[in-house]
Design a protein around this motif. Sequence first.
Motif, PDB file in Angstrom:
ATOM      1  N   HIS A 269       0.942  -1.094   0.227  1.00 43.84           N
ATOM      2  CA  HIS A 269       0.029  -0.158  -0.079  1.00 43.84           C
ATOM      3  C   HIS A 269       0.943   1.468   0.063  1.00 43.84           C
ATOM      4  O   HIS A 269       0.298   2.116  -0.745  1.00 43.84           O
ATOM      5  CB  HIS A 269      -1.129  -0.141   1.212  1.00 43.84           C
ATOM      6  CG  HIS A 269      -2.285  -1.057   1.029  1.00 43.84           C
ATOM      7  ND1 HIS A 269      -3.237  -0.412   0.654  1.00 43.84           N
ATOM      8  CD2 HIS A 269      -2.163  -2.242   1.198  1.00 43.84           C
ATOM      9  CE1 HIS A 269      -4.149  -1.704   0.126  1.00 43.84           C
ATOM     10  NE2 HIS A 269      -4.067  -2.311   1.061  1.00 43.84           N
ATOM     11  N   ALA A 270       2.024   1.159   1.113  1.00 43.99           N
ATOM     12  CA  ALA A 270       2.748   2.439   0.783  1.00 43.99           C
ATOM     13  C   ALA A 270       3.736   2.543  -0.194  1.00 43.99           C
ATOM     14  O   ALA A 270       3.572   3.788  -0.506  1.00 43.99           O
ATOM     15  CB  ALA A 270       3.465   2.896   2.359  1.00 43.99           C
ATOM     16  N   ALA A 271       4.398   1.177  -0.884  1.00 44.48           N
ATOM     17  CA  ALA A 271       4.580   1.469  -2.342  1.00 44.48           C
ATOM     18  C   ALA A 271       3.660   2.453  -3.366  1.00 44.48           C
ATOM     19  O   ALA A 271       3.953   3.230  -4.029  1.00 44.48           O
ATOM     20  CB  ALA A 271       4.777   0.144  -3.029  1.00 44.48           C
ATOM     21  N   PHE A 272       2.367   2.062  -3.372  1.00 49.05           N
ATOM     22  CA  PHE A 272       0.955   3.070  -4.060  1.00 49.05           C
ATOM     23  C   PHE A 272       1.217   3.980  -3.961  1.00 49.05           C
ATOM     24  O   PHE A 272       1.144   4.665  -5.103  1.00 49.05           O
ATOM     25  CB  PHE A 272      -0.010   1.607  -4.672  1.00 49.05           C
ATOM     26  CG  PHE A 272       0.509   0.450  -5.737  1.00 49.05           C
ATOM     27  CD1 PHE A 272       0.871   0.604  -6.680  1.00 49.05           C
ATOM     28  CD2 PHE A 272      -0.007  -0.866  -4.794  1.00 49.05           C
ATOM     29  CE1 PHE A 272       0.693  -0.160  -7.456  1.00 49.05           C
ATOM     30  CE2 PHE A 272      -0.065  -1.098  -6.179  1.00 49.05           C
ATOM     31  CZ  PHE A 272       0.916  -1.909  -6.871  1.00 49.05           C
ATOM     32  N   LYS A 273       1.056   4.303  -2.563  1.00 53.44           N
ATOM     33  CA  LYS A 273       0.921   5.385  -2.176  1.00 53.44           C
ATOM     34  C   LYS A 273       2.360   6.601  -2.722  1.00 53.44           C
ATOM     35  O   LYS A 273       2.417   8.051  -3.141  1.00 53.44           O
ATOM     36  CB  LYS A 273       0.981   6.326  -1.219  1.00 53.44           C
ATOM     37  CG  LYS A 273       0.757   7.132  -0.271  1.00 53.44           C
ATOM     38  CD  LYS A 273      -0.159   6.866   1.029  1.00 53.44           C
ATOM     39  CE  LYS A 273       0.102   8.221   1.553  1.00 53.44           C
ATOM     40  NZ  LYS A 273       0.788   8.573   3.322  1.00 53.44           N
ATOM     41  N   HIS A 274       3.326   5.866  -3.310  1.00 56.13           N
ATOM     42  CA  HIS A 274       4.329   6.864  -3.342  1.00 56.13           C
ATOM     43  C   HIS A 274       4.766   6.552  -5.235  1.00 56.13           C
ATOM     44  O   HIS A 274       6.095   6.923  -5.387  1.00 56.13           O
ATOM     45  CB  HIS A 274       5.298   6.810  -2.189  1.00 56.13           C
ATOM     46  CG  HIS A 274       5.274   7.259  -1.138  1.00 56.13           C
ATOM     47  ND1 HIS A 274       5.303   9.032  -1.161  1.00 56.13           N
ATOM     48  CD2 HIS A 274       4.318   7.104   0.120  1.00 56.13           C
ATOM     49  CE1 HIS A 274       5.038   8.848   1.013  1.00 56.13           C
ATOM     50  NE2 HIS A 274       4.073   7.857   1.469  1.00 56.13           N
TER      51      HIS A 274
END
Length: 251
Positions: free
Chosen positions: A114-119
């Motif tokens: 999730h954090a990867a997609f956020k960035h």
Amino acid sequence: MRKKVIAGNWKMNKLANDANQFVDEVKSKLPQSEKVEAIVCAPFPFLAQLVEKTKDTKLKVAAQTMHYEESGAYTGEVSPEMLADLGVTYVVLGHSERREYYNETDETVNKKVHAAFKHQLTPIVCVGETLEQREANETMDHVEMQVTKALEGLSEEQVANTIVAYEPIWAIGTGKTATSEQANEVCTHIREVIAKLTSKETADKVIIQYGGSVKPANVEELLAQSDIDGALVGGASLEPDSFLQLVEAGA
Ligand code: PEP
């Protein structure tokens, strides 16, 4: 038609100069074909220099792990925001070595995805069974559980943009490669699992790599399989010639 993605996982190898030399040698010789994407997964200290060196080339840079929080009191960790700020485009998550030595779990992998997609980082999510699990006929269930947990809560578009790397643990760094049929069987299952979670249309877009003692001598046969769309490669990605041969096999 899915493209082939060849990612070289350097693990904890090379020094700054070796990393630079590798990229200098490889970047001008990479096939220009749109059918293949070439990525180096480098240690944190080299990421900035490699992003700079690979600007305007076809070579992409990945981190080998990251934290899921954006910042905070996590001594020694690197955040997704820091990677994105450097210009890194991919991140390997849930590698079996991270799961084994650094307490990576399906839950933290999911938070990191999730954090990867956020960035705007593309996650390369590693899954795979131990030898004991394979011998106990648990491979399909185990991999299904890992994939399901890693992708929990993602939109269909995000799932379509996730790369899954099927890496049987018994084949990593051991010289034992799964046969291309064994590898494809599990990759097909992963695609079916993703279709069940989302839709066939989305599952058909997902890049599924195989990893585990891939080398120039076996890469073509692996890439010829119906559900294998690339390779995550450790040992054989360390030398420029060998890495180039792997990429050319996907072009
Ligand atoms: C890996 O690092 O993910 C890997 C598959 O290593 P190797 O190619 O050396 O087996």
